[in-house]
Design a protein around this motif. Structure first.
Motif, short mmCIF file in Angstrom:
data_model
loop_
_atom_site.label_atom_id
_atom_site.label_comp_id
_atom_site.label_asym_id
_atom_site.label_seq_id
_atom_site.Cartn_x
_atom_site.Cartn_y
_atom_site.Cartn_z
N ALA A 196 0.83 -1.21 0.00
CA ALA A 196 0.00 0.00 0.00
C ALA A 196 0.86 1.26 0.00
CB ALA A 196 -0.93 -0.01 1.21
N GLY A 197 1.98 1.22 0.72
CA GLY A 197 2.89 2.36 0.74
C GLY A 197 3.46 2.66 -0.63
N VAL A 198 3.77 1.63 -1.37
CA VAL A 198 4.25 1.82 -2.75
C VAL A 198 3.11 2.38 -3.60
CG1 VAL A 198 5.08 0.66 -4.83
CG2 VAL A 198 6.03 0.06 -2.60
N GLY A 199 1.90 1.89 -3.38
CA GLY A 199 0.75 2.36 -4.15
C GLY A 199 0.44 3.83 -3.93
N VAL A 200 0.73 4.35 -2.75
CA VAL A 200 0.47 5.75 -2.45
C VAL A 200 1.47 6.65 -3.18
CG1 VAL A 200 0.54 7.48 -0.59
CG2 VAL A 200 -0.61 5.30 -0.23
N ARG A 201 2.71 6.24 -3.28
CA ARG A 201 3.76 7.06 -3.92
C ARG A 201 4.50 6.22 -4.97
NH1 ARG A 201 5.98 11.28 -0.69
NH2 ARG A 201 6.79 11.95 -2.68
N PRO A 202 3.82 5.72 -5.99
CA PRO A 202 4.46 4.81 -6.94
C PRO A 202 5.65 5.42 -7.69
CG PRO A 202 2.33 5.49 -7.76
CD PRO A 202 2.42 5.97 -6.35
N MET A 203 5.55 6.67 -8.06
CA MET A 203 6.65 7.28 -8.81
C MET A 203 7.90 7.47 -7.96
SD MET A 203 5.65 7.24 -11.82
CE MET A 203 7.07 8.03 -12.54
N LEU A 204 7.72 7.77 -6.69
CA LEU A 204 8.87 7.88 -5.78
C LEU A 204 9.65 6.58 -5.76
CD1 LEU A 204 10.35 9.37 -3.31
CD2 LEU A 204 8.84 7.95 -1.92
N HIS A 205 8.93 5.48 -5.60
CA HIS A 205 9.60 4.18 -5.50
C HIS A 205 10.12 3.71 -6.86
CE1 HIS A 205 8.58 4.00 -1.34
NE2 HIS A 205 7.34 4.32 -1.64
N ARG A 206 9.39 4.02 -7.92
CA ARG A 206 9.88 3.68 -9.26
C ARG A 206 11.19 4.40 -9.54
NH1 ARG A 206 6.83 4.60 -15.05
NH2 ARG A 206 8.65 4.15 -16.31
N ASN A 207 11.22 5.70 -9.28
CA ASN A 207 12.44 6.48 -9.53
C ASN A 207 13.60 5.97 -8.69
OD1 ASN A 207 11.13 8.09 -11.38
ND2 ASN A 207 10.63 9.67 -9.89
N ARG A 208 13.33 5.65 -7.43
CA ARG A 208 14.38 5.14 -6.55
C ARG A 208 14.97 3.85 -7.13
NH1 ARG A 208 15.50 6.48 -1.69
NH2 ARG A 208 13.48 7.41 -1.26
N CYS A 209 14.11 2.98 -7.62
CA CYS A 209 14.58 1.69 -8.16
C CYS A 209 15.30 1.85 -9.50
CB CYS A 209 13.40 0.74 -8.33
SG CYS A 209 12.72 0.17 -6.76
N GLU A 210 14.89 2.83 -10.28
CA GLU A 210 15.52 3.02 -11.59
C GLU A 210 16.84 3.78 -11.50
OE1 GLU A 210 12.45 4.79 -14.00
OE2 GLU A 210 11.58 2.82 -14.46
N GLN A 211 17.06 4.53 -10.44
CA GLN A 211 18.26 5.35 -10.31
C GLN A 211 19.46 4.61 -9.74
OE1 GLN A 211 17.07 8.77 -8.08
NE2 GLN A 211 15.80 9.56 -9.73
N ARG A 212 19.26 3.45 -9.17
CA ARG A 212 20.37 2.70 -8.59
C ARG A 212 20.02 1.22 -8.58
NH1 ARG A 212 17.69 5.63 -4.95
NH2 ARG A 212 19.20 7.30 -4.96
N LYS A 213 21.03 0.40 -8.44
CA LYS A 213 20.77 -1.04 -8.32
C LYS A 213 19.90 -1.25 -7.09
CE LYS A 213 24.91 -2.79 -10.52
NZ LYS A 213 26.07 -3.66 -10.39
N THR A 214 18.88 -2.08 -7.26
CA THR A 214 17.89 -2.24 -6.20
C THR A 214 17.50 -3.69 -6.04
OG1 THR A 214 17.00 -0.05 -6.74
CG2 THR A 214 15.60 -1.50 -5.45
N LEU A 215 17.44 -4.13 -4.81
CA LEU A 215 16.90 -5.45 -4.48
C LEU A 215 15.49 -5.25 -3.96
CD1 LEU A 215 17.07 -8.52 -3.89
CD2 LEU A 215 18.01 -7.89 -1.64
N VAL A 216 14.53 -5.86 -4.61
CA VAL A 216 13.14 -5.77 -4.18
C VAL A 216 12.70 -7.16 -3.74
CG1 VAL A 216 10.77 -5.26 -4.88
CG2 VAL A 216 12.66 -3.87 -5.77
N ILE A 217 12.21 -7.26 -2.53
CA ILE A 217 11.70 -8.52 -2.01
C ILE A 217 10.20 -8.37 -1.83
CG2 ILE A 217 11.74 -10.14 -0.08
CD1 ILE A 217 14.66 -9.19 0.42
N LEU A 218 9.44 -9.20 -2.51
CA LEU A 218 7.98 -9.17 -2.39
C LEU A 218 7.56 -10.22 -1.37
CD1 LEU A 218 7.16 -8.87 -6.19
CD2 LEU A 218 7.32 -7.03 -4.49
#
Length: 83
Positions: free
Chosen positions: A33-55
Motif C-alpha cells: 500500500a505504501g508503494v501504491g500511495v507514492r508509486p513514482m517515488l519508488h519507481r524512480n528510486r529503483c531506476e536510479q540505482r541497483k535495487t533489491l526488491v523482495i515481495l
C-alpha cells in the motif's frame, strides 16, 4: 524487519515514510500500500540505482489492486517478459 536486516549487515531505515533516504542506511522497507500511495517515488528510486526488491507475502498482491498490476508489469519487464 530493520532488526532482522541489521543482523546480516543491511541497515534499513525503520522510520522511513517518503522522500530522500539518509546516507546512513542501505534502504527501506515499505508495504504494498505504501508503494501504491507514492508509486513514482519508488519507481524512480529503483531506476536510479541497483535495487533489491523482495515481495514478501505476495498473496497480498490481489488482482484487483492497482499496485499489484503495476508490480507485475515491472517485474515481468525487468526479467525480459512481455505484458
Amino acid at each position: 524487519m530493520a532488526e532482522a536486516a541489521a543482523r546480516i549487515g543491511i541497515k534499513l531505515d525503520p522510520d522511513y515514510s517518503a522522500g530522500p533516504l539518509s546516507k546512513e542506511y542501505h534502504g527501506v522497507a515499505v508495504t504494498y500500500a505504501g508503494v501504491g500511495v507514492r508509486p513514482m517515488l519508488h519507481r524512480n528510486r529503483c531506476e536510479q540505482r541497483k535495487t533489491l526488491v523482495i515481495l514478501d507475502e505476495i498473496h497480498h498482491a490481489g488482482d484487483s489492486k492497482s499496485w499489484a498490476r503495476r508490480a507485475r508489469r515491472r517485474s515481468t519487464r525487468r526479467r525480459g517478459g512481455s505484458r
